[in-house]
Motif scaffolding. Structure first.
Motif, mmCIF file in Angstrom:
data_model
loop_
_atom_site.group_PDB
_atom_site.id
_atom_site.type_symbol
_atom_site.label_atom_id
_atom_site.label_comp_id
_atom_site.label_asym_id
_atom_site.label_seq_id
_atom_site.Cartn_x
_atom_site.Cartn_y
_atom_site.Cartn_z
ATOM 1 N N GLN A 34 -8.923 -3.741 3.404
ATOM 2 C CA GLN A 34 -8.241 -2.469 3.163
ATOM 3 C C GLN A 34 -9.070 -1.269 3.614
ATOM 4 O O GLN A 34 -8.534 -0.306 4.172
ATOM 5 N N GLY A 38 -7.919 0.967 6.606
ATOM 6 C CA GLY A 38 -7.571 2.333 6.233
ATOM 7 C C GLY A 38 -8.289 3.351 7.093
ATOM 8 O O GLY A 38 -7.702 4.344 7.524
ATOM 9 N N TYR A 41 -6.720 3.226 10.633
ATOM 10 C CA TYR A 41 -5.435 3.926 10.663
ATOM 11 C C TYR A 41 -5.647 5.442 10.677
ATOM 12 O O TYR A 41 -4.986 6.172 11.418
ATOM 13 N N THR A 76 0.813 0.936 13.724
ATOM 14 C CA THR A 76 -0.147 0.598 12.673
ATOM 15 C C THR A 76 0.564 -0.020 11.467
ATOM 16 O O THR A 76 0.003 -0.904 10.805
ATOM 17 N N MET A 77 1.782 0.408 11.186
ATOM 18 C CA MET A 77 2.551 -0.220 10.116
ATOM 19 C C MET A 77 2.839 -1.675 10.469
ATOM 20 O O MET A 77 2.827 -2.558 9.603
ATOM 21 N N ASP A 80 -0.293 -3.580 9.720
ATOM 22 C CA ASP A 80 -0.496 -3.742 8.284
ATOM 23 C C ASP A 80 0.467 -4.776 7.711
ATOM 24 O O ASP A 80 0.084 -5.581 6.857
ATOM 25 N N SER A 121 6.723 4.878 7.645
ATOM 26 C CA SER A 121 5.608 4.105 8.196
ATOM 27 C C SER A 121 4.364 4.968 8.331
ATOM 28 O O SER A 121 3.250 4.555 7.983
ATOM 29 N N VAL A 125 0.882 4.217 6.099
ATOM 30 C CA VAL A 125 -0.419 3.835 6.666
ATOM 31 C C VAL A 125 -1.462 4.925 6.431
ATOM 32 O O VAL A 125 -2.659 4.618 6.303
ATOM 33 N N LYS A 128 -3.097 4.371 3.194
ATOM 34 C CA LYS A 128 -4.030 3.259 3.150
ATOM 35 C C LYS A 128 -5.490 3.713 3.220
ATOM 36 O O LYS A 128 -6.394 2.975 2.852
ATOM 37 N N THR A 213 3.728 -3.060 -0.429
ATOM 38 C CA THR A 213 4.065 -3.317 0.969
ATOM 39 C C THR A 213 5.453 -3.936 1.091
ATOM 40 O O THR A 213 6.208 -3.603 2.011
#
Length: 234
Positions: A34, A38, A41, A76-77, A80, A121, A125, A128, A213
């Motif tokens: 994570q 994170g 992102y 990026t979504m 993830d 989205s 992200v 995150k 999520t």
């Protein structure tokens, strides 16, 4: 359809066996990812959004950076979602574009810009980054405390190590030194109990993130990277 019955015995068994279940270590890997995800992102998306939003006044001529920032958010979504599906036992829906480039660039971009899932989205992200920091702190602090407690029998008489236990204020506070083998063994026993508690805490956090999520994937837009359109099971 198979149903499961939750009983006190099954709950206790799940709690005590958490350290030896393979899914626990998948959860731990998910939590450990994570923070780097994170940060990645954030580094990718914030500059893209800043540059893209700066071009909005000239959207007709120079608005491509704004569109590119939204595409980065959706991409990026997608990443993830893939990481969550690979590591957690969750069912994730796949909300993809309603139009493709085969329908024309204008139609595709219109679908991208007016799809609320695109912006969900991006927000998801970006969040995150904070989630990654919080997860990193929890893993680091809890893991360190348990590791020190379990290592007490090997460290209590080391000349360069000083082990102390803080006492609660209700009993006067202060610190108690662990400098004998019986004390170290007792401290290690507390570490075993703490390890079980900590592992279950990690599992609970992974479950919460998985549920978040799952909820987000009902509407958050992702790239169509496969032929499957049905929800897929990790």
């Amino acid at each position: 359809m198979r149903t499961t019955t939750t009983t006190p015995r099954s709950v206790a068994q799940a709690f005590l066996t958490a350290p030896v279940r393979p899914q626990t270590y998948k959860n731990l890997a998910y939590l450990a990812l994570q923070f780097p995800l994170g940060v990645a992102y954030f580094v990718l998306l914030v500059p893209a959004l800043g540059f893209g939003l700066g071009s909005l006044p000239l959207l007709v001529l120079l608005g491509l950076p704004a569109v590119g920032a939204l595409v980065v958010g959706v991409a990026t979504m997608t990443v993830d979602r893939a990481v969550t599906a690979a590591l957690l036992p969750v069912e994730l829906e796949r909300h993809t574009a309603g139009a493709s480039l085969d329908d024309g660039v204008v139609v595709y971009l219109t679908d991208l810009l007016f799809d609320p899932g695109t912006y969900l989205s991006v927000v998801f992200v970006l969040a995150k980054f904070a989630v990654g920091i919080a997860t990193f702190v929890v893993l680091t602090v809890s893991g360190t405390l348990v590791a020190v407690a379990l290592a007490a029998p090997f460290l209590y008489d080391h000349p360069d190590a000083t082990l102390t236990i803080p006492l609660p204020a209700a009993v006067g506070g202060g610190l108690v030194a662990v400098d004998t083998l019986p004390e170290a063994l007792a401290f290690a026993a507390l570490g075993v109990v703490g390890a079980v508690l900590v592992v279950n805490l990690w599992n609970a956090i992974a479950w919460l993130l998985g549920e978040a999520t799952t909820l987000a994937c009902r509407h958050a837009r992702v790239l169509d990277v496969g032929s499957a359109v049905e929800p897929d099971r990790a």
